[in-house]
Design a protein around this motif. Structure first.
Motif, PDB file in Angstrom:
ATOM      1  N   GLU A  16       0.829  -1.200   0.000  1.00 58.24           N
ATOM      2  CA  GLU A  16       0.000   0.000   0.000  1.00 58.24           C
ATOM      3  C   GLU A  16       0.867   1.255   0.000  1.00 58.24           C
ATOM      4  O   GLU A  16       1.956   1.279   0.567  1.00 58.24           O
ATOM      5  CB  GLU A  16      -0.885  -0.034   1.247  1.00 58.24           C
ATOM      6  CG  GLU A  16      -1.785   1.149   1.438  1.00 58.24           C
ATOM      7  CD  GLU A  16      -2.644   1.009   2.684  1.00 58.24           C
ATOM      8  OE1 GLU A  16      -2.775   1.991   3.425  1.00 58.24           O
ATOM      9  OE2 GLU A  16      -3.180  -0.098   2.913  1.00 58.24           O
ATOM     10  N   LEU A  17       0.372   2.301  -0.643  1.00 56.39           N
ATOM     11  CA  LEU A  17       1.068   3.585  -0.710  1.00 56.39           C
ATOM     12  C   LEU A  17       0.206   4.645  -0.043  1.00 56.39           C
ATOM     13  O   LEU A  17      -1.005   4.707  -0.279  1.00 56.39           O
ATOM     14  CB  LEU A  17       1.323   3.973  -2.169  1.00 56.39           C
ATOM     15  CG  LEU A  17       2.049   5.303  -2.391  1.00 56.39           C
ATOM     16  CD1 LEU A  17       3.555   5.095  -2.302  1.00 56.39           C
ATOM     17  CD2 LEU A  17       1.678   5.906  -3.743  1.00 56.39           C
ATOM     18  N   LEU A  18       0.816   5.484   0.787  1.00 57.83           N
ATOM     19  CA  LEU A  18       0.121   6.622   1.374  1.00 57.83           C
ATOM     20  C   LEU A  18       0.561   7.894   0.667  1.00 57.83           C
ATOM     21  O   LEU A  18       1.750   8.099   0.412  1.00 57.83           O
ATOM     22  CB  LEU A  18       0.426   6.745   2.867  1.00 57.83           C
ATOM     23  CG  LEU A  18      -0.043   5.620   3.779  1.00 57.83           C
ATOM     24  CD1 LEU A  18       0.294   5.949   5.231  1.00 57.83           C
ATOM     25  CD2 LEU A  18      -1.535   5.370   3.628  1.00 57.83           C
ATOM     26  N   ALA A  49      -4.447  10.030   1.158  1.00 59.58           N
ATOM     27  CA  ALA A  49      -5.040   8.992   0.316  1.00 59.58           C
ATOM     28  C   ALA A  49      -4.281   7.689   0.519  1.00 59.58           C
ATOM     29  O   ALA A  49      -3.047   7.681   0.508  1.00 59.58           O
ATOM     30  CB  ALA A  49      -5.000   9.395  -1.154  1.00 59.58           C
ATOM     31  N   ARG A  50      -5.027   6.623   0.730  1.00 62.01           N
ATOM     32  CA  ARG A  50      -4.435   5.284   0.789  1.00 62.01           C
ATOM     33  C   ARG A  50      -4.648   4.620  -0.568  1.00 62.01           C
ATOM     34  O   ARG A  50      -5.778   4.376  -0.973  1.00 62.01           O
ATOM     35  CB  ARG A  50      -5.080   4.451   1.897  1.00 62.01           C
ATOM     36  CG  ARG A  50      -4.788   4.931   3.312  1.00 62.01           C
ATOM     37  CD  ARG A  50      -5.567   4.119   4.344  1.00 62.01           C
ATOM     38  NE  ARG A  50      -5.330   2.695   4.173  1.00 62.01           N
ATOM     39  CZ  ARG A  50      -6.262   1.753   4.391  1.00 62.01           C
ATOM     40  NH1 ARG A  50      -7.479   2.098   4.775  1.00 62.01           N
ATOM     41  NH2 ARG A  50      -5.967   0.480   4.219  1.00 62.01           N
ATOM     42  N   TRP A  51      -3.549   4.372  -1.278  1.00 68.30           N
ATOM     43  CA  TRP A  51      -3.589   3.736  -2.593  1.00 68.30           C
ATOM     44  C   TRP A  51      -3.197   2.266  -2.467  1.00 68.30           C
ATOM     45  O   TRP A  51      -2.390   1.902  -1.607  1.00 68.30           O
ATOM     46  CB  TRP A  51      -2.620   4.423  -3.547  1.00 68.30           C
ATOM     47  CG  TRP A  51      -2.976   5.826  -3.918  1.00 68.30           C
ATOM     48  CD1 TRP A  51      -2.662   6.971  -3.237  1.00 68.30           C
ATOM     49  CD2 TRP A  51      -3.720   6.244  -5.068  1.00 68.30           C
ATOM     50  NE1 TRP A  51      -3.158   8.072  -3.890  1.00 68.30           N
ATOM     51  CE2 TRP A  51      -3.811   7.657  -5.021  1.00 68.30           C
ATOM     52  CE3 TRP A  51      -4.304   5.562  -6.136  1.00 68.30           C
ATOM     53  CZ2 TRP A  51      -4.467   8.394  -5.999  1.00 68.30           C
ATOM     54  CZ3 TRP A  51      -4.960   6.296  -7.115  1.00 68.30           C
ATOM     55  CH2 TRP A  51      -5.039   7.693  -7.043  1.00 68.30           C
ATOM     56  N   THR A  52      -3.726   1.449  -3.362  1.00 70.90           N
ATOM     57  CA  THR A  52      -3.359   0.032  -3.348  1.00 70.90           C
ATOM     58  C   THR A  52      -1.887  -0.160  -3.688  1.00 70.90           C
ATOM     59  O   THR A  52      -1.261  -1.117  -3.222  1.00 70.90           O
ATOM     60  CB  THR A  52      -4.214  -0.762  -4.344  1.00 70.90           C
ATOM     61  OG1 THR A  52      -4.115  -0.148  -5.646  1.00 70.90           O
ATOM     62  CG2 THR A  52      -5.671  -0.794  -3.904  1.00 70.90           C
ATOM     63  N   SER A  53      -1.319   0.760  -4.490  1.00 72.33           N
ATOM     64  CA  SER A  53       0.076   0.627  -4.910  1.00 72.33           C
ATOM     65  C   SER A  53       0.526   1.905  -5.606  1.00 72.33           C
ATOM     66  O   SER A  53      -0.296   2.753  -5.983  1.00 72.33           O
ATOM     67  CB  SER A  53       0.243  -0.554  -5.876  1.00 72.33           C
ATOM     68  OG  SER A  53      -0.464  -0.300  -7.077  1.00 72.33           O
ATOM     69  N   LEU A 109       3.470  14.476  -0.760  1.00 69.21           N
ATOM     70  CA  LEU A 109       4.509  13.515  -0.404  1.00 69.21           C
ATOM     71  C   LEU A 109       3.892  12.125  -0.408  1.00 69.21           C
ATOM     72  O   LEU A 109       2.682  11.972  -0.204  1.00 69.21           O
ATOM     73  CB  LEU A 109       5.098  13.796   0.984  1.00 69.21           C
ATOM     74  CG  LEU A 109       5.635  15.194   1.268  1.00 69.21           C
ATOM     75  CD1 LEU A 109       4.581  16.028   1.990  1.00 69.21           C
ATOM     76  CD2 LEU A 109       6.899  15.117   2.123  1.00 69.21           C
ATOM     77  N   THR A 110       4.728  11.110  -0.618  1.00 70.10           N
ATOM     78  CA  THR A 110       4.238   9.738  -0.574  1.00 70.10           C
ATOM     79  C   THR A 110       5.084   8.906   0.377  1.00 70.10           C
ATOM     80  O   THR A 110       6.241   9.230   0.659  1.00 70.10           O
ATOM     81  CB  THR A 110       4.259   9.081  -1.969  1.00 70.10           C
ATOM     82  OG1 THR A 110       5.594   9.100  -2.485  1.00 70.10           O
ATOM     83  CG2 THR A 110       3.319   9.798  -2.921  1.00 70.10           C
ATOM     84  N   CYS A 111       4.483   7.821   0.851  1.00 63.90           N
ATOM     85  CA  CYS A 111       5.164   6.877   1.741  1.00 63.90           C
ATOM     86  C   CYS A 111       4.873   5.472   1.231  1.00 63.90           C
ATOM     87  O   CYS A 111       3.721   5.030   1.242  1.00 63.90           O
ATOM     88  CB  CYS A 111       4.672   7.038   3.172  1.00 63.90           C
ATOM     89  SG  CYS A 111       5.443   5.906   4.355  1.00 63.90           S
ATOM     90  N   ALA A 112       5.919   4.786   0.773  1.00 65.68           N
ATOM     91  CA  ALA A 112       5.747   3.473   0.157  1.00 65.68           C
ATOM     92  C   ALA A 112       5.958   2.322   1.133  1.00 65.68           C
ATOM     93  O   ALA A 112       5.604   1.185   0.818  1.00 65.68           O
ATOM     94  CB  ALA A 112       6.704   3.323  -1.021  1.00 65.68           C
ATOM     95  N   ALA A 113       6.535   2.590   2.282  1.00 63.19           N
ATOM     96  CA  ALA A 113       6.804   1.521   3.255  1.00 63.19           C
ATOM     97  C   ALA A 113       6.351   1.989   4.631  1.00 63.19           C
ATOM     98  O   ALA A 113       7.077   2.689   5.337  1.00 63.19           O
ATOM     99  CB  ALA A 113       8.284   1.158   3.270  1.00 63.19           C
ATOM    100  N   VAL A 114       5.141   1.611   5.000  1.00 63.62           N
ATOM    101  CA  VAL A 114       4.548   2.040   6.262  1.00 63.62           C
ATOM    102  C   VAL A 114       4.836   1.006   7.341  1.00 63.62           C
ATOM    103  O   VAL A 114       4.655  -0.189   7.122  1.00 63.62           O
ATOM    104  CB  VAL A 114       3.025   2.229   6.111  1.00 63.62           C
ATOM    105  CG1 VAL A 114       2.398   2.634   7.437  1.00 63.62           C
ATOM    106  CG2 VAL A 114       2.723   3.260   5.037  1.00 63.62           C
ATOM    107  N   THR A 120       4.670   4.734  11.421  1.00 63.44           N
ATOM    108  CA  THR A 120       5.799   5.562  11.016  1.00 63.44           C
ATOM    109  C   THR A 120       6.145   5.226   9.571  1.00 63.44           C
ATOM    110  O   THR A 120       5.705   4.213   9.020  1.00 63.44           O
ATOM    111  CB  THR A 120       7.041   5.323  11.895  1.00 63.44           C
ATOM    112  OG1 THR A 120       7.466   3.959  11.730  1.00 63.44           O
ATOM    113  CG2 THR A 120       6.750   5.601  13.359  1.00 63.44           C
ATOM    114  N   GLY A 121       6.965   6.066   8.966  1.00 66.48           N
ATOM    115  CA  GLY A 121       7.421   5.803   7.609  1.00 66.48           C
ATOM    116  C   GLY A 121       8.327   6.907   7.118  1.00 66.48           C
ATOM    117  O   GLY A 121       8.428   7.979   7.733  1.00 66.48           O
ATOM    118  N   GLU A 122       9.005   6.639   6.009  1.00 69.83           N
ATOM    119  CA  GLU A 122       9.839   7.641   5.354  1.00 69.83           C
ATOM    120  C   GLU A 122       9.092   8.196   4.154  1.00 69.83           C
ATOM    121  O   GLU A 122       8.477   7.445   3.391  1.00 69.83           O
ATOM    122  CB  GLU A 122      11.166   7.025   4.908  1.00 69.83           C
ATOM    123  CG  GLU A 122      12.126   8.036   4.294  1.00 69.83           C
ATOM    124  CD  GLU A 122      13.460   7.426   3.895  1.00 69.83           C
ATOM    125  OE1 GLU A 122      14.071   7.921   2.935  1.00 69.83           O
ATOM    126  OE2 GLU A 122      13.878   6.442   4.549  1.00 69.83           O
TER     127      GLU A 122
END
Length: 208
Positions: free
Chosen positions: A3-5, A54-58, A88-93, A143-145
């Protein structure tokens, strides 16, 4: 794929309430294929700023939206009433995003200019410490980067950028847990160093 934020904070050119056209554009985004859930609201400390998540599937789903035939028209309409915006996006939550995002009140803590090991050595241990304490009014966090995507009208902060989201029953409940000798104070040393600056605010997010 994970999932991507996607995070964004916006300000308006005129007035303090979003025009209906902007709300319609956000609802269009919220109903886009690949969006799991969409959250929006004013910052409690600064109501002239609005934040959405937004929570995206990918990442691929977000890329498909950006390359879709209707995206250019949607984007032009969306940015028209905005004075400033960030994306901004976060790919690894680290953790379950639904916990803080669907809480009555969500705390956002952005850390800018963070050390390479800040997330693993500082932010994650801080979250574990306050979570293990089972603080009254706190539901949990992630948390995430973050990867900066777009900054318009505001200066882009120094990388690395890390984020902590905590879910609370209210802003007052968070404030009640702050202060000398309390659990947060005992563990705040984790995140008082290892970064250049922080930005903290709360939003009572509404799910669109």
């Amino acid at each position: 794929m994970s999932e991507l934020l996607e995070f964004s904070t916006i300000t308006l050119k005129e007035g303090s309430s979003p025009p209906q056209s902007l709300l319609n554009d956000l609802k269009t985004l919220a109903s886009t294929p690949g969006v799991i859930a969409f959250y929006f609201g004013p910052q409690l400390e600064n109501p002239d700023k609005y934040t959405w998540v937004a929570r995206w599937t990918s990442q691929a789903a977000l890329d498909d939206f950006h390359s879709s035939p209707d995206f250019a028209d949607w984007a032009a309409s969306y940015v028209a009433p905005l004075a400033t915006f960030t994306v901004l996006t976060c790919a690894a939550v680290h953790g379950d995003a639904t916990v803080p995002l669907e809480a009555p009140c969500t705390e956002f803590l952005f850390s800018y200019g963070a050390d390479e090991d800040y997330l693993d050595a500082r932010l994650d241990p801080f979250l574990k410490s306050v979570s293990d304490a089972k603080l009254p009014g706190m539901g949990g966090g992630i948390t995430g980067e973050l990867t900066p995507v777009n900054y318009v009208g505001v200066e882009q902060p120094e990388p690395k950028i890390a984020i902590l989201l905590l879910g609370w029953t209210s802003l007052a409940d968070h404030q009640a847990q702050r202060g000398e000798g309390k659990v947060i104070d005992k563990h705040i040393h984790y995140i008082r160093s290892g970064r250049k600056s922080v930005e903290l605010f709360h939003v009572n997010l509404q799910k669109l």
